[in-house]
Scaffold this motif. Sequence first.
Motif: not given
Length: 474
Positions: A232, A288, A230, A140
Amino acid sequence: MTEELLLNVLNVSVKYLKALPYMNVGTPETYEKIISSIDTILPEDGESAEVAIDKLIKSTEKGLINSRNSRYFGFVIGGSTPACTAADWLTSIWDQNAQVYNSSPIAAIIEEVISNWILDLLSLPKDAGVGFVTGAQMANFTGLVTARNVVLKQHGWDFDKDGLQGAPVINILCGEFCHGTVLSAIRMMGLGQKNIRIIKSDDQGRIISEDLHEVCDNCNGPIIICAQAGNVNTGAFDPFSEISDIAKKYKAWLHIDGAFGLWARVSPKLEPLVIDIDKADSWTVDAHKWLNVPYDSGIVIIRDKSAHRNLKTTRCSYAGPIDETHRDGSQWVPENSRRARGFVLYAAMRNLGRNGVKSIIENSCDIALLFKELLGQLPHARILNDVVLNQVLCRMVPDSVSDLDKFNKSIVERIQRDGVCWLGTTIWNGKTVLRISISNWCTSKEDVYQSVKSIHNSIEDELKISCQSRNCIK
Ligand SMILES: *Cc1c(COP(=O)(O)O)cnc(C)c1O
């Protein structure tokens, strides 16, 4: 001897992985217990490698969170596939510095190859720039720093030369539920909290495009819009078609934080959620998380390749001038010396293939739907979000309980102690709720059945206790 040391570590590793499915998921000991098992005195003279490693293993035993377990549903963590774990070990063995082409040609070439694979997998512009960073926070940051430089240039300001003092004020527009790392990036970039304008969101946490339109209409000067793939908590996606039209109309830079949600691009089933997401100017995605590579591995993608590559205009004397023919990995990221993260990504994508990546994503979403169905059947349970991706929000609302926030928190603590699965709480619409994220490559339906049973038992036990404490009759 090195060989003995590594073989010993191999044995410890294999033992850990074999035990993992049967271990208590997540639950660590208390701080006091963990610290008491660590030798906290810095040795004056070194210990042998064997002793040091042995101490490391013994010291960490009590404190490890077993988040690679297939029943770990906290945060959006994912696991590490065997191929990735092996590749990560080799990365340390080879110990390459992926700073410039000359410091490790193979690290640079692998980055070049996997950049193309990632753009292909995510169906993003083939000639975009790709940088390999530690995670979504730095992705970001890199995307937004490039955005800042470009929008200022469009308004006649050379950021590299003149900095921020006296620069045109940039309007930064973020959804109400944008991730904290986006806000941190904006502050670290020196753009200031007060220049962030919050756009209203709907009940799933999606930007309301009418509000975005109205705010853009009232902006003077450069604009950066931060949207999200998406959420959180709910997994929801902002309406990218409408947002990208607005960005185009107002010549705004559009950055998408898709730390896990951008992976939806690999599934035709999820396509409606991500239509027109490719019209943005920059994207963040974490490997990840849903690609199930070990920490740390984030990716930033920027449409304007030359602006991306010009992120840093000074070079270290020993690095020589920019290599025009080869990739210098550190040109695309804030770091200079860096781990050759590309090796793990290369192994991950070779091992999974396009179809393997797709099945991890689709399986997680199917598992989320199964959770929704089974949890929804439990007494007193309410599912609070539209389950469109891998996220499920659930709140238990028995009539007999007056403090529902406390009750839901206690249930989660009980579930964590039970250790069959691990999930956390979050605050949604001001209320404490159970939050379940599915992103591990090996989570199965059987894991869901076991977990729901543990959740059910925890609710029953908590109800009994809260009832006893008030002497109520069942
Ligand atoms: C997880 C997440 C982040 C932060 O990712 P890190 O890899 O921890 O830096 C940012 N944005 C979203 C939407 C996320 O889900």
